[in-house]
Design a protein around this motif. Structure first.
Motif, mmCIF file in Angstrom:
data_model
loop_
_atom_site.group_PDB
_atom_site.id
_atom_site.type_symbol
_atom_site.label_atom_id
_atom_site.label_comp_id
_atom_site.label_asym_id
_atom_site.label_seq_id
_atom_site.Cartn_x
_atom_site.Cartn_y
_atom_site.Cartn_z
ATOM 1 N N ALA A 245 -22.183 -107.624 77.579
ATOM 2 C CA ALA A 245 -22.199 -106.779 77.905
ATOM 3 C C ALA A 245 -23.677 -106.838 78.245
ATOM 4 O O ALA A 245 -24.861 -107.127 78.883
ATOM 5 C CB ALA A 245 -22.210 -105.303 77.995
ATOM 6 N N ASP A 246 -24.907 -106.848 76.847
ATOM 7 C CA ASP A 246 -26.116 -106.924 76.871
ATOM 8 C C ASP A 246 -26.925 -107.996 76.840
ATOM 9 O O ASP A 246 -27.759 -107.942 77.527
ATOM 10 C CB ASP A 246 -26.246 -106.409 75.435
ATOM 11 N N ALA A 247 -26.685 -108.865 77.099
ATOM 12 C CA ALA A 247 -26.787 -110.380 77.493
ATOM 13 C C ALA A 247 -26.892 -110.014 79.183
ATOM 14 O O ALA A 247 -27.803 -110.145 79.688
ATOM 15 C CB ALA A 247 -26.121 -111.524 77.508
ATOM 16 N N ALA A 248 -26.190 -109.567 79.574
ATOM 17 C CA ALA A 248 -25.989 -109.494 81.219
ATOM 18 C C ALA A 248 -27.073 -108.233 81.459
ATOM 19 O O ALA A 248 -28.159 -108.411 82.388
ATOM 20 C CB ALA A 248 -24.402 -109.194 81.774
ATOM 21 N N TYR A 249 -27.520 -107.134 80.903
ATOM 22 C CA TYR A 249 -28.228 -106.654 81.607
ATOM 23 C C TYR A 249 -29.558 -106.590 81.286
ATOM 24 O O TYR A 249 -30.223 -106.382 81.677
ATOM 25 C CB TYR A 249 -27.888 -105.255 80.084
ATOM 26 N N THR A 250 -30.032 -107.618 80.028
ATOM 27 C CA THR A 250 -30.526 -108.202 79.952
ATOM 28 C C THR A 250 -31.643 -108.928 80.571
ATOM 29 O O THR A 250 -32.346 -109.413 81.322
ATOM 30 C CB THR A 250 -31.076 -108.657 78.085
ATOM 31 N N GLU A 251 -30.743 -109.786 80.979
ATOM 32 C CA GLU A 251 -31.536 -110.266 81.781
ATOM 33 C C GLU A 251 -31.456 -110.218 83.270
ATOM 34 O O GLU A 251 -32.281 -110.714 84.285
ATOM 35 C CB GLU A 251 -29.637 -111.867 82.185
ATOM 36 N N GLU A 252 -30.449 -109.489 84.107
ATOM 37 C CA GLU A 252 -30.576 -108.465 84.847
ATOM 38 C C GLU A 252 -31.819 -108.008 85.735
ATOM 39 O O GLU A 252 -32.446 -107.757 86.310
ATOM 40 C CB GLU A 252 -29.409 -108.012 85.453
ATOM 41 N N ARG A 253 -32.716 -107.766 83.988
ATOM 42 C CA ARG A 253 -34.168 -107.914 84.208
ATOM 43 C C ARG A 253 -34.675 -108.333 83.982
ATOM 44 O O ARG A 253 -36.576 -107.352 83.370
ATOM 45 C CB ARG A 253 -33.861 -105.846 82.837
ATOM 46 N N GLU A 254 -34.604 -109.457 84.268
ATOM 47 C CA GLU A 254 -35.677 -110.103 83.574
ATOM 48 C C GLU A 254 -37.266 -109.877 84.129
ATOM 49 O O GLU A 254 -38.617 -110.347 83.777
ATOM 50 C CB GLU A 254 -35.537 -111.497 83.670
ATOM 51 N N GLU A 255 -37.786 -110.088 85.300
ATOM 52 C CA GLU A 255 -38.469 -109.303 86.071
ATOM 53 C C GLU A 255 -38.928 -108.160 85.606
ATOM 54 O O GLU A 255 -40.505 -107.803 85.601
ATOM 55 C CB GLU A 255 -37.935 -109.369 87.611
ATOM 56 N N LEU A 256 -38.424 -106.894 85.301
ATOM 57 C CA LEU A 256 -38.781 -105.992 84.636
ATOM 58 C C LEU A 256 -39.793 -106.384 82.905
ATOM 59 O O LEU A 256 -40.815 -105.918 83.158
ATOM 60 C CB LEU A 256 -37.759 -104.887 84.283
ATOM 61 N N TRP A 257 -38.862 -107.470 83.065
ATOM 62 C CA TRP A 257 -39.692 -107.416 81.688
ATOM 63 C C TRP A 257 -40.945 -108.206 81.369
ATOM 64 O O TRP A 257 -42.015 -108.410 80.187
ATOM 65 C CB TRP A 257 -38.312 -108.670 80.565
#
Length: 265
Positions: A245-257
């Motif tokens: 779940a943490d990986a999915a949450y993080t990957e979904e926001r790569e443009e934000l990062w």
């Protein structure tokens, strides 16, 4: 406390039979212990003292380390309200650590307890830089010590930093730890600025944030399938699902990062 008195020390998912004896900690040794002690000796010799002092092996075959006073900052001392200054100190500490590690030459025949493949081997990395392995003494102004070096192994600065970002920002999907996207992005920028990442490194870090979290899920799944403990128990307790779940949450926001890391000051 007398010299022979042993006080069990709690905490951690995989540590067992860890005790305090006077001003020392006694832990089960492994094939990696001589290499780890050489690494810790190097760090302290070059002025990086935020690690335990290695003191050899005792008469029962346990590794002996200097006791690090204080408390682990996870979870109650690194909660969602902690000041940004503390996160900046984490970034500076990791940079100082990595710079000191860059000068380490492993002894001949060094063996490491490498659990998860890294993307390279530029340094001997810690591989578990997280709040649960940071002991703080006397609040924010006191001494900090990075503990639990059993999984130190060849690796890279960015792989180590990506794991640290997961725990210290944190990049977690659970509602209790999850931050607003704006806050999470700002905290990632704070960590990267304090570490001193250049633009190329910032771009390279972004995809590693989710990849590093997913590597934990894949590791636990494989060890569960093989019946290896304590990993199989951690999988059954749901740790694999948390990392997924943490990986999915993080990957979904790569443009934000990426925007947070490269945006104008």
């Amino acid at each position: 406390m007398s010299r022979q008195e042993e006080q069990p020390l709690s905490g951690g998912n995989v540590s067992a039979a860890v005790v305090r004896v006077g001003d020392t900690v006694r832990r089960p040794a492994g094939f990696w212990t001589p290499a780890v002690h050489a690494l810790l000796s190097h760090l302290r010799a070059c002025g990086f003292t935020a690690v335990p002092r290695p003191l050899g092996i005792d008469e029962r075959g346990r590794e002996v380390l200097g006791f690090a006073p204080g408390e682990a900052v996870w979870p109650h001392r690194f909660a969602v309200v902690e000041p940004t200054a503390r996160l900046a100190r984490v970034g500076r500490l990791i940079r100082e650590l990595h710079d000191a590690l860059a000068g380490f030459t492993p002894p001949p025949g060094a063996r490491w307890n490498a659990l998860i493949p890294d993307i390279g081997d530029e340094i001997i990395a810690h591989h578990d830089l997280a709040p649960w392995n940071l002991v703080a003494e006397d609040g924010d102004a006191g001494r900090w010590t990075i503990i639990d070096w059993d999984n130190a192994a060849p690796g890279t600065r960015l792989w180590d930093l990506a794991y640290a970002a997961h725990g210290f920002l944190p990049l977690m999907a659970h509602p209790h730890w999850r931050r607003t996207d704006q806050d999470a992005g700002a905290r990632l920028r704070t960590l990267a600025d304090a570490y001193g990442l250049d633009e190329t490194q910032r771009l390279a870090l972004v995809p590693l944030l989710a990849r590093r979290a997913r590597s934990m899920h894949d590791f636990l799944r494989a060890r569960h399938a093989a019946g290896d403990q304590p990993w199989a128990t951690l999988w059954r307790e749901g740790h694999g699902g948390v990392w997924s779940a943490d990986a999915a949450y993080t990957e979904e926001r790569e443009e934000l990062w990426q925007a947070a890391l490269l945006g104008a000051d």
